[in-house]
Structures are given as C-alpha cells and as structure tokens.
Design an enzyme around this catalytic site. Structure first.
Site, mmCIF file in Angstrom:
data_model
loop_
_atom_site.group_PDB
_atom_site.id
_atom_site.type_symbol
_atom_site.label_atom_id
_atom_site.label_comp_id
_atom_site.label_asym_id
_atom_site.label_seq_id
_atom_site.Cartn_x
_atom_site.Cartn_y
_atom_site.Cartn_z
ATOM 1 C CG ASP A 1 -0.117 -0.123 2.537
ATOM 2 O OD1 ASP A 1 1.120 -0.081 2.487
ATOM 3 O OD2 ASP A 1 -0.735 -0.251 3.610
ATOM 4 C CD GLU B 1 0.379 -6.820 3.082
ATOM 5 O OE1 GLU B 1 0.376 -5.585 2.959
ATOM 6 O OE2 GLU B 1 1.069 -7.406 3.926
ATOM 7 C CD GLU C 1 -0.031 4.501 4.435
ATOM 8 O OE1 GLU C 1 -1.041 5.072 4.918
ATOM 9 O OE2 GLU C 1 1.126 4.917 4.627
ATOM 10 C CG HIS D 1 5.174 4.235 10.645
ATOM 11 N ND1 HIS D 1 5.035 2.987 11.175
ATOM 12 C CD2 HIS D 1 4.741 4.154 9.377
ATOM 13 C CE1 HIS D 1 4.548 2.171 10.266
ATOM 14 N NE2 HIS D 1 4.353 2.854 9.148
ATOM 15 N NE ARG E 1 3.238 9.623 4.805
ATOM 16 C CZ ARG E 1 4.127 10.495 4.362
ATOM 17 N NH1 ARG E 1 3.835 11.763 4.260
ATOM 18 N NH2 ARG E 1 5.334 10.093 3.989
ATOM 19 C CG HIS F 1 9.294 5.388 10.931
ATOM 20 N ND1 HIS F 1 9.617 6.349 10.011
ATOM 21 C CD2 HIS F 1 8.777 4.354 10.226
ATOM 22 C CE1 HIS F 1 9.305 5.920 8.793
ATOM 23 N NE2 HIS F 1 8.792 4.693 8.901
HETATM 24 C C1 UD1 Z 1 6.159 4.741 4.309
HETATM 25 C C2 UD1 Z 1 4.813 4.278 3.725
HETATM 26 C C3 UD1 Z 1 3.996 3.567 4.797
HETATM 27 C C4 UD1 Z 1 4.788 2.456 5.462
HETATM 28 C C5 UD1 Z 1 6.098 3.026 5.981
HETATM 29 C C6 UD1 Z 1 6.936 1.892 6.518
HETATM 30 C C7 UD1 Z 1 3.812 5.647 1.958
HETATM 31 C C8 UD1 Z 1 2.874 6.747 1.632
HETATM 32 N N1 UD1 Z 1 4.028 5.413 3.274
HETATM 33 O O1 UD1 Z 1 5.878 5.748 5.270
HETATM 34 O O2 UD1 Z 1 2.857 2.987 4.193
HETATM 35 O O3 UD1 Z 1 4.044 1.938 6.530
HETATM 36 O O4 UD1 Z 1 6.813 3.642 4.900
HETATM 37 O O5 UD1 Z 1 7.889 2.306 7.419
HETATM 38 O O6 UD1 Z 1 4.341 5.016 1.073
HETATM 39 N N2 UD1 Z 1 13.422 8.331 6.344
HETATM 40 C C9 UD1 Z 1 14.795 8.300 6.447
HETATM 41 N N3 UD1 Z 1 15.438 7.114 6.221
HETATM 42 C C10 UD1 Z 1 14.794 5.970 5.910
HETATM 43 C C11 UD1 Z 1 13.391 5.999 5.841
HETATM 44 C C12 UD1 Z 1 12.712 7.189 6.038
HETATM 45 O O7 UD1 Z 1 15.431 9.300 6.729
HETATM 46 O O8 UD1 Z 1 15.439 4.929 5.725
HETATM 47 C C13 UD1 Z 1 12.702 9.622 6.534
HETATM 48 C C14 UD1 Z 1 12.956 10.598 5.366
HETATM 49 O O9 UD1 Z 1 13.033 11.899 5.863
HETATM 50 C C15 UD1 Z 1 11.695 10.417 4.512
HETATM 51 C C16 UD1 Z 1 10.660 10.234 5.613
HETATM 52 O O10 UD1 Z 1 11.302 9.400 6.596
HETATM 53 O O11 UD1 Z 1 11.432 11.523 3.671
HETATM 54 C C17 UD1 Z 1 9.339 9.656 5.202
HETATM 55 O O12 UD1 Z 1 9.479 8.493 4.402
HETATM 56 P P1 UD1 Z 1 8.212 7.991 3.504
HETATM 57 O O13 UD1 Z 1 8.587 6.695 2.849
HETATM 58 O O14 UD1 Z 1 7.726 9.090 2.640
HETATM 59 O O15 UD1 Z 1 7.077 7.754 4.561
HETATM 60 P P2 UD1 Z 1 6.967 6.779 5.773
HETATM 61 O O16 UD1 Z 1 6.334 7.566 6.861
HETATM 62 O O17 UD1 Z 1 8.258 6.128 6.026
HETATM 63 N N1 UDP Z 2 10.813 -3.689 11.877
HETATM 64 C C1 UDP Z 2 12.200 -3.734 11.833
HETATM 65 N N2 UDP Z 2 12.909 -2.865 12.638
HETATM 66 C C2 UDP Z 2 12.303 -1.966 13.461
HETATM 67 C C3 UDP Z 2 10.885 -1.920 13.477
HETATM 68 C C4 UDP Z 2 10.170 -2.785 12.671
HETATM 69 O O1 UDP Z 2 12.786 -4.518 11.108
HETATM 70 O O2 UDP Z 2 13.009 -1.195 14.152
HETATM 71 C C5 UDP Z 2 10.052 -4.582 10.988
HETATM 72 C C6 UDP Z 2 8.906 -5.360 11.595
HETATM 73 O O3 UDP Z 2 9.342 -6.619 12.068
HETATM 74 C C7 UDP Z 2 7.922 -5.492 10.444
HETATM 75 C C8 UDP Z 2 8.180 -4.259 9.605
HETATM 76 O O4 UDP Z 2 9.434 -3.736 10.022
HETATM 77 O O5 UDP Z 2 8.219 -6.611 9.637
HETATM 78 C C9 UDP Z 2 7.086 -3.242 9.784
HETATM 79 O O6 UDP Z 2 7.430 -2.064 9.142
HETATM 80 P P1 UDP Z 2 6.703 -0.688 9.428
HETATM 81 O O7 UDP Z 2 6.047 -0.745 10.757
HETATM 82 O O8 UDP Z 2 7.714 0.377 9.179
HETATM 83 O O9 UDP Z 2 5.649 -0.591 8.232
HETATM 84 P P2 UDP Z 2 4.148 -1.132 8.071
HETATM 85 O O10 UDP Z 2 4.159 -2.597 8.296
HETATM 86 O O11 UDP Z 2 3.283 -0.370 9.034
HETATM 87 O O12 UDP Z 2 3.810 -0.757 6.662
#
Ligand code: UD1
Ligand code: UDP
Length: 374
Positions: A99, A121, A135, A214, A216, A247
């Site tokens: 998603d 999924e 999502e 995390h 939004r 996160h």
């Molecule tokens: C995204 C997904 C969400 C998922 C989540 C998993 C969308 C809209 N959202 O949300 O569905 O549950 O990932 O964790 O696709 N950042 C870093 N380093 C990283 C990762 C993130 O610095 O390795 C920071 C950056 O500033 C980035 C921000 O997090 O711009 C947001 O990342 P983004 O992928 O846009 O959204 P998530 O909240 O991570």
């Molecule tokens: N996870 C991880 N390290 C962490 C926190 C979560 O590897 O510090 C793993 C967790 O086991 C799960 C996945 O990340 O498999 C979940 O990711 P997240 O919560 O970021 O995204 P979502 O599932 O909500 O899309």
C-alpha cells in the site's frame, strides 16, 4: 539466450523489502523465472537494513528518498523513473507489494508500459479512505490494474470480489510476512544480536514493552497523546522497560524525542535491523504499535499487540482476540495496557496458538502461480 521469464519486484520501504524477500528467493529457486529487484529506495537506511539480512542486492537502485519527502514529490519520481526502467528492462511481469507510494506508482508505471502486474498482499481494507492514509487508497487503486491479486486471507479475497475484481485474478496465498518471519527466526537461531545503544542487562527482572509508531493520519496531537500514554505506563509500572525503535520520519522523531527522551524506563533507539527486531519481539511481554506488519508478526510469536489506530485492514487477529484496537487516546491506551500488566487472566486471553495470516508458504505459492501462468 535465457528463456527464463523476467519478473521485476519493485520495493521501496522496509516492510515491502521484508515481505518481498521470500517471493524473490522463491522465484530465484525456480528454473523458469528470473527475479529482478528494483529498489525505488523510497526509504534508504531502513531498506538497506533489510536487504542485508536476506543477502539480496538490488539489480537497479533508483535512490529516490529525500529528507521529509512529500507524497506527491515522491510519487511523481517513482512513476517517471519506474516507467523508464521498465521500458528499458522489458520484463514479462512486475510484482508490487501492499500500500505504499512505491506500490501504487510502480503499478501505474507498469500499466502505462503494458506490463502485467502482480499485487502481493492485495485486498486488505479498512473501507475508510482516511485511515490508513494514504495507504488505504494506494492499495485499493492497485487491485483493478493487477492481473494477479495475491490475497493473504479469505476476507481479503471477499473484499476484492465485492469490488468487482474478477474471481480468476484472485489467489489466496497467506501473507509473506509469515514466510519472512520463519526465515528470519531461522537465521537468528539462539543468538542474542548486538543492538546499538541497547544493553541486554537492562531487561533483567523487567517486562519489555516494545513500541513502534509512524502513521501519517496520527501525526500532530494524536501522536503526542500516544507518547503521553507511554510515559504514564512507564511511570506506573516500575517493573517495565519500554523499548522504542523510533521511525526515521522527522514527524515521528520530533514528538517522540521531546516527550519520551528523558525517562529512565524508556529507551529510544534507532530503527533496528529485522533480526534484532524479531529478537526484541520474542523477548517482549507486550507490543504497542500502529504498524501493519507487526500486527501480522505478533500473533505468530504469541505476543499480545495493542494497535494504536481506530481501524485496521487486518481484523483477523482482532476477531481471534489476539490483538486490540486502542485508538490514540491517552487514557484509553493506559487503561488497556494496565489491564494486561495487572491481570494474568486478561493477558492469557490474548495468547493464541494459531496465526490467521499464513503458514509460511506464500512466497512459494506466488512463484508457482507466476511460473504456471507466464
Ligand atoms: C512509508 C509508507 C507507509 C509504510 C512506511 C513503513 C507511503 C505513503 N508510506 O511511510 O505505508 O508503513 O513507509 O515504514 O508510502 N526516512 C529516512 N530514512 C529511511 C526511511 C525514512 O530518513 O530509511 C525519513 C525521510 O526523511 C523520509 C521520511 O522518513 O522523507 C518519510 O518516508 P516515507 O517513505 O515518505 O514515509 P513513511 O512515513 O516512512
Ligand atoms: N521492523 C524492523 N525494525 C524496526 C521496526 C520494525 O525490522 O526497528 C520490521 C517489523 O518486524 C515489520 C516491519 O518492520 O516486519 C514493519 O514495518 P513498518 O512498521 O515500518 O511498516 P508497516 O508494516 O506499518 O507498513
């Protein structure tokens, strides 16, 4: 010349990488298929952490993440760059997961290139476009343009049928999260992984409460409410240690560090690599999270999970009493957590023996279906 069918797997974020790894490995093990890993790198560090665990290297890495990216900025980049990549690679099919922005916009790019799409999924629904946001909409828009909808459960299949997705596009496979979990536990073995800024001795005589968050749609006051609830729980229960891998989204980092950064029984750490997270889940007494994937993993590890959301697209664990929706209200979160921390009876009711999300063969089933129909 190779006669293998070339299948691109597009992944951007941590959970996509975790749940696509079993599919990638299953496709690699078959003689008829050749997986090609396309990393949009919507996440950077959190994606790389996962790929290392499974010893998988991207074949193409678009390196798209920017600091505090907006949805439209990222989505536009994914659409343009994935379409260019698919145009060049000319694969027989593409797989997308779940998603995220990477999922929907990779699928759309493939649709424009005329490449058949498999949605791993598929069919999870809250039926509320605002939660999870964006999502729910991303996932929903991906299904009608997909040739193969890999639904984890019968409920997901029914959601797809209700929306008019043809029955012969839908395959119930279980969730690859369970495959990844079993693979991960196997690699981890009895090892106690080293975790940065975490001293294992701190767990002696303590009940571990593992936290993540995390979403939004909860940013702002709701996120602050959740943090205040966690603070109260740590205050009230001196025999607990709250461990929170925070996160990297700056909208999460700021309130969490401001409200929880200074408590002796709350440990804020960087996101940990997948095996370390599995280890922490195994050690935990209770998990409090708004994560999608963790809702699937906790029941597989017989850990109660409180979900800080008002709706979930994964209601199966709730129906079996293995998980509870607690919303984001400060008092409500504390009340439900207190109940579990005080009452063995309430706690035991949340421990089940069966996991509703799969048996660990989803990746192989998906590879079989693709090999058979391409
Ligand atoms: C995204 C997904 C969400 C998922 C989540 C998993 C969308 C809209 N959202 O949300 O569905 O549950 O990932 O964790 O696709 N950042 C870093 N380093 C990283 C990762 C993130 O610095 O390795 C920071 C950056 O500033 C980035 C921000 O997090 O711009 C947001 O990342 P983004 O992928 O846009 O959204 P998530 O909240 O991570
Ligand atoms: N996870 C991880 N390290 C962490 C926190 C979560 O590897 O510090 C793993 C967790 O086991 C799960 C996945 O990340 O498999 C979940 O990711 P997240 O919560 O970021 O995204 P979502 O599932 O909500 O899309």
């Amino acid at each position: 010349m190779s006669h293998k069918k070339k299948i691109v797997l597009s992944v951007g974020t941590r959970p996509e990488a975790i749940k696509m790894a079993p599919v990638y490995l299953a496709l690699k093990n078959r003689p008829e298929t050749e997986p090609v890993l396309l990393a949009t790198a919507q996440h950077r560090h959190m994606l790389d952490q996962v790929l290392q665990v499974f010893s998988i290297k991207p074949d193409v890495d678009l390196d798209l993440m920017s600091h505090n990216q907006t949805l439209s900025e990222l989505s536009a980049k994914v659409l343009v760059r994935v379409q260019q990549t698919l145009h060049h690679l000319k694969p027989d099919a593409i797989l997308v997961h779940g998603d995220t922005s990477t999922c929907l916009f990779s699928a759309l790019a493939a649709f424009y290139e005329g490449i058949p799409i498999g949605h791993v999924e598929a069919g999870l629904r809250t039926h509320n476009f605002q939660a999870p946001w964006p999502e729910e909409m991303n996932r929903r828009l991906t299904d009608p343009i997909s040739r193969w909808c890999f639904a984890p459960t019968a409920r997901a299949q029914n959601n797809l049928l209700d929306e008019g997705i043809p029955a012969d596009h839908i395959y119930i496979t279980g969730n690859t999260a369970v495959d990844a979990l079993l693979l991960g536990l196997n690699i981890l073995g009895d090892r106690q992984p080293e975790i940065e800024c975490f001293d294992h001795n701190r767990l002696i005589n303590k009940r571990l409460i593992l936290i993540t968050g995390h979403r939004r749609e909860s940013f702002g006051p709701q996120f602050e409410q959740m943090c205040l609830a966690l603070h109260d729980i740590a205050e009230k229960f001196t025999d607990t240690l709250l461990v929170y891998p925070v996160h990297l989204n700056p909208n999460v980092q700021e309130p969490v560090r401001r409200i929880l950064g200074n408590h002796p029984r709350i440990l804020l750490i960087e996101p940990v690599e997948y095996l370390s997270f599995l280890y922490l889940m195994k050690q935990s007494f209770l998990i409090i999270t708004d994560s999608g994937g963790i809702q699937e993993e906790a029941p597989a590890l017989q850990k109660p999970v409180l979900v800080t959301r008002f709706v979930t697209e994964r209601p199966e664990a709730m129906d079996q009493g293995l998980a509870k929706l607690v919303g984001t209200d400060h008092a409500q979160i504390v009340k439900v957590a207190e109940d579990l921390l005080n009452s063995t009876n309430a706690y035991q009711k949340m421990i089940g023996q069966t996991n509703p999300y799969g048996d660990g063969t989803a990746g192989k089933q998906i590879a079989n279906i693709l090999a058979g129909s391409l």
